[in-house]
Design a protein around this motif. Structure first.
Motif, PDB file in Angstrom:
ATOM      1  N   SER A 146       0.663  44.763  11.342  1.00 29.65           N
ATOM      2  CA  SER A 146       0.437  44.398  12.738  1.00 29.65           C
ATOM      3  C   SER A 146       0.074  42.929  12.930  1.00 29.65           C
ATOM      4  O   SER A 146       0.145  42.421  14.053  1.00 29.65           O
ATOM      5  CB  SER A 146      -0.665  45.270  13.339  1.00 29.65           C
ATOM      6  N   LEU A 147      -0.299  42.218  11.832  1.00 26.59           N
ATOM      7  CA  LEU A 147      -0.754  40.834  11.972  1.00 26.59           C
ATOM      8  C   LEU A 147       0.043  39.856  11.118  1.00 26.59           C
ATOM      9  O   LEU A 147      -0.395  38.731  10.906  1.00 26.59           O
ATOM     10  CB  LEU A 147      -2.238  40.735  11.612  1.00 26.59           C
ATOM     11  N   HIS A 148       1.214  40.288  10.626  1.00 29.29           N
ATOM     12  CA  HIS A 148       2.039  39.357   9.838  1.00 29.29           C
ATOM     13  C   HIS A 148       3.477  39.884   9.743  1.00 29.29           C
ATOM     14  O   HIS A 148       3.738  41.056  10.008  1.00 29.29           O
ATOM     15  CB  HIS A 148       1.461  39.164   8.426  1.00 29.29           C
ATOM     16  N   PHE A 149       4.368  38.978   9.372  1.00 28.79           N
ATOM     17  CA  PHE A 149       5.742  39.342   9.058  1.00 28.79           C
ATOM     18  C   PHE A 149       5.844  39.558   7.551  1.00 28.79           C
ATOM     19  O   PHE A 149       5.401  38.712   6.764  1.00 28.79           O
ATOM     20  CB  PHE A 149       6.718  38.238   9.475  1.00 28.79           C
ATOM     21  N   HIS A 150       6.445  40.691   7.171  1.00 32.43           N
ATOM     22  CA  HIS A 150       6.702  40.947   5.757  1.00 32.43           C
ATOM     23  C   HIS A 150       8.188  40.707   5.502  1.00 32.43           C
ATOM     24  O   HIS A 150       9.046  41.311   6.141  1.00 32.43           O
ATOM     25  CB  HIS A 150       6.344  42.395   5.395  1.00 32.43           C
ATOM     26  N   LEU A 151       8.468  39.800   4.538  1.00 35.62           N
ATOM     27  CA  LEU A 151       9.841  39.467   4.169  1.00 35.62           C
ATOM     28  C   LEU A 151       9.994  39.686   2.664  1.00 35.62           C
ATOM     29  O   LEU A 151       9.160  39.222   1.883  1.00 35.62           O
ATOM     30  CB  LEU A 151      10.152  38.001   4.509  1.00 35.62           C
ATOM     31  N   ASP A 152      11.063  40.373   2.239  1.00 38.58           N
ATOM     32  CA  ASP A 152      11.289  40.538   0.798  1.00 38.58           C
ATOM     33  C   ASP A 152      12.777  40.669   0.517  1.00 38.58           C
ATOM     34  O   ASP A 152      13.602  40.806   1.433  1.00 38.58           O
ATOM     35  CB  ASP A 152      10.505  41.734   0.242  1.00 38.58           C
ATOM     36  N   LEU A 153      13.089  40.622  -0.772  1.00 40.50           N
ATOM     37  CA  LEU A 153      14.473  40.707  -1.247  1.00 40.50           C
ATOM     38  C   LEU A 153      14.673  41.971  -2.097  1.00 40.50           C
ATOM     39  O   LEU A 153      15.382  41.944  -3.100  1.00 40.50           O
ATOM     40  CB  LEU A 153      14.830  39.463  -2.077  1.00 40.50           C
ATOM     41  N   GLU A 154      14.061  43.073  -1.688  1.00 38.46           N
ATOM     42  CA  GLU A 154      14.215  44.319  -2.445  1.00 38.46           C
ATOM     43  C   GLU A 154      15.689  44.711  -2.517  1.00 38.46           C
ATOM     44  O   GLU A 154      16.372  44.786  -1.486  1.00 38.46           O
ATOM     45  CB  GLU A 154      13.416  45.444  -1.790  1.00 38.46           C
ATOM     46  N   PRO A 155      16.192  44.956  -3.719  1.00 40.29           N
ATOM     47  CA  PRO A 155      17.604  45.340  -3.837  1.00 40.29           C
ATOM     48  C   PRO A 155      17.839  46.715  -3.211  1.00 40.29           C
ATOM     49  O   PRO A 155      17.119  47.666  -3.496  1.00 40.29           O
ATOM     50  CB  PRO A 155      17.850  45.357  -5.347  1.00 40.29           C
ATOM     51  N   ARG A 156      18.852  46.809  -2.362  1.00 42.26           N
ATOM     52  CA  ARG A 156      19.197  48.061  -1.687  1.00 42.26           C
ATOM     53  C   ARG A 156      20.663  48.381  -1.944  1.00 42.26           C
ATOM     54  O   ARG A 156      21.464  47.490  -2.297  1.00 42.26           O
ATOM     55  CB  ARG A 156      18.924  47.974  -0.181  1.00 42.26           C
ATOM     56  N   ARG A 157      20.981  49.680  -1.744  1.00 38.23           N
ATOM     57  CA  ARG A 157      22.356  50.105  -1.962  1.00 38.23           C
ATOM     58  C   ARG A 157      23.285  49.402  -0.981  1.00 38.23           C
ATOM     59  O   ARG A 157      22.978  49.272   0.210  1.00 38.23           O
ATOM     60  CB  ARG A 157      22.483  51.616  -1.772  1.00 38.23           C
ATOM     61  N   HIS A 158      24.394  48.968  -1.511  1.00 32.50           N
ATOM     62  CA  HIS A 158      25.459  48.339  -0.728  1.00 32.50           C
ATOM     63  C   HIS A 158      24.983  47.100   0.007  1.00 32.50           C
ATOM     64  O   HIS A 158      25.565  46.696   1.029  1.00 32.50           O
ATOM     65  CB  HIS A 158      26.060  49.331   0.276  1.00 32.50           C
ATOM     66  N   GLY A 159      23.867  46.478  -0.485  1.00 34.02           N
ATOM     67  CA  GLY A 159      23.374  45.248   0.134  1.00 34.02           C
ATOM     68  C   GLY A 159      22.822  45.439   1.518  1.00 34.02           C
ATOM     69  O   GLY A 159      22.770  44.473   2.307  1.00 34.02           O
ATOM     70  N   GLY A 160      22.375  46.671   1.875  1.00 28.81           N
ATOM     71  CA  GLY A 160      21.847  46.948   3.213  1.00 28.81           C
ATOM     72  C   GLY A 160      20.484  46.317   3.444  1.00 28.81           C
ATOM     73  O   GLY A 160      19.847  45.784   2.529  1.00 28.81           O
ATOM     74  N   THR A 161      20.014  46.410   4.697  1.00 26.16           N
ATOM     75  CA  THR A 161      18.722  45.857   5.091  1.00 26.16           C
ATOM     76  C   THR A 161      17.878  46.937   5.794  1.00 26.16           C
ATOM     77  O   THR A 161      18.391  47.942   6.266  1.00 26.16           O
ATOM     78  CB  THR A 161      18.906  44.666   6.048  1.00 26.16           C
ATOM     79  N   PHE A 162      16.574  46.696   5.840  1.00 23.56           N
ATOM     80  CA  PHE A 162      15.639  47.563   6.534  1.00 23.56           C
ATOM     81  C   PHE A 162      14.758  46.674   7.400  1.00 23.56           C
ATOM     82  O   PHE A 162      13.890  45.948   6.873  1.00 23.56           O
ATOM     83  CB  PHE A 162      14.810  48.377   5.557  1.00 23.56           C
ATOM     84  N   CYS A 163      14.960  46.691   8.716  1.00 28.82           N
ATOM     85  CA  CYS A 163      14.247  45.796   9.625  1.00 28.82           C
ATOM     86  C   CYS A 163      13.595  46.597  10.735  1.00 28.82           C
ATOM     87  O   CYS A 163      14.254  47.382  11.432  1.00 28.82           O
ATOM     88  CB  CYS A 163      15.222  44.770  10.228  1.00 28.82           C
ATOM     89  N   GLN A 164      12.287  46.391  10.916  1.00 34.39           N
ATOM     90  CA  GLN A 164      11.535  47.047  12.000  1.00 34.39           C
ATOM     91  C   GLN A 164      10.608  46.042  12.656  1.00 34.39           C
ATOM     92  O   GLN A 164      10.014  45.237  11.978  1.00 34.39           O
ATOM     93  CB  GLN A 164      10.721  48.210  11.454  1.00 34.39           C
TER      94      GLN A 164
END
Length: 360
Positions: free
Chosen positions: A342-360
């Motif tokens: 709630s008080l920061h942006f979390h950014l990472d390069l976690e490897p995902r299938r097919h190069g997908g992303t998870f953004c909320q």
């Protein structure tokens, strides 16, 4: 009057017919028979008109009939039965009649009780005025089985030491070689080209947890004009992605919204050897592959802080940065995603299938 005539007149004068009343059933207990013997139940007798009439008995031929003009051989005249009182006084009578004996025997018998069964010649007892009611059950109902106040809990499994261990990750086994790999050398050359200032740092490895960065660096700036602090330890690939994002996205957004270049970025977390909150899976921070940004500072000292309800101008800048981060980074979280972000942006390069992303 001669004595013989007076005797005959006294014992044979007509008697008033005796009418017996019908017996009624009695609810009392039967009389206890005398002499210890059980007496036969007394039968019910009903008086008929014929029995009420006087009985006629023929006179013996040798007994003279009083009165003038009547001979001893005349017709029979009615002879009444003796009364009980008169029969008691006739002690000198030769013998009682059979009718009188049977009557007295019947009177000596006990009256039939209501509980004794009747014979074929008896009249059936009258039914009771009120029918007997069965014994009522108590009003208190049996208590129904109630469910237990607390639901039974299944037996708890014994604490297993494996539940405290982190799930395995292939990166946990990464250790530095005697000579730095070529891709690590190339990554450092690109950082220098972008104007990023950094320092080499010794390898990070904690085998008991699984954290590992074989070739970490500590960032001081993200370009010629954007500083980052406090000390930010990352792997080289994450450091390069952050530097490019600052130069290509953050700096232009600040210029467009505030009319000034960005001065510095305040980070809340870089390399931290820990699991994800509430899980046994290692966080991307455990591999130096994630960065948490809490604020942005302008040249005049104004600070734009990440939060759930920033001012309108700050919110416009923060939304532009957050939206543009989904692509260069594989995971983007912030206010509204969950309480932990709630008080920061979390950014990472976690490897995902097919190069997908998870953004909320």
């Amino acid at each position: 009057m001669p004595a013989e005539a007076r005797h005959r007149h006294r014992h044979h004068e007509p008697l008033t017919p005796r009418v017996e009343q019908p017996l009624t059933p009695r609810a009392e207990q039967p009389l206890k028979p005398r002499g210890g013997k059980r007496l036969k139940p007394r039968r019910h007798r009903s008086v008929t008109p014929k029995q009420a009439q006087q009985k006629t008995l023929p006179l013996p031929a040798d007994v003279p009939v009083p009165g003038p003009g009547i001979s001893g051989s005349g017709p029979a005249i009615p002879v009444p039965e003796p009364r009980p009182a008169d029969a008691a006084n006739t002690a000198g009578a030769p013998e009682r009649s059979n009718e009188e004996k049977s009557r007295q025997e019947k009177q000596a018998l006990p009256e039939p009780s209501a509980s004794e069964p009747s014979t074929g010649t008896e009249s059936e007892p009258e039914p009771p005025a009120v029918a007997p009611t069965p014994t009522q059950k108590p009003d208190i109902a049996e208590p129904e089985a109630q469910p237990p106040a607390v639901a039974p809990q299944p037996p708890q499994k014994p604490a297993d030491a494996d539940d405290k261990k982190m799930l395995p990750d292939p990166r946990s086994a990464d250790l530095p070689d005697e000579k730095m790999p070529a891709e690590e050398v190339a990554c450092r050359e690109r950082l220098k080209t972008l104007g990023v200032e950094f320092e080499e740092h010794k390898a990070e490895s904690q085998l008991e947890i699984g954290c590992s960065i074989p070739y970490p660096i500590v960032l001081k700036t993200l370009g010629k004009s954007v500083a980052i602090g406090p000390a930010t330890e990352l792997n080289c690939k994450m450091a390069e992605a952050t530097a490019r994002f600052a130069a290509d996205i953050i700096q232009p957004a600040a210029k467009a919204e505030f009319g000034a270049d960005l001065k510095s970025i305040g980070q809340a977390s870089a390399f931290v050897c820990r699991p994800r909150n509430g899980t046994r899976k290692l966080s991307e921070h455990a591999f130096g592959n994630a960065l948490d940004i809490a604020s942005f500072t302008l040249p005049d000292g104004r600070k734009i802080e990440v939060g759930p309800a920033p001012p309108e101008q700050d919110a416009k800048f923060l939304n532009a940065v957050r939206k543009a981060a989904c692509g260069p980074f594989k995971t983007v979280l912030g206010p509204g995603a969950d309480p932990d972000h709630s008080l920061h942006f979390h950014l990472d390069l976690e490897p995902r299938r097919h190069g997908g992303t998870f953004c909320q």
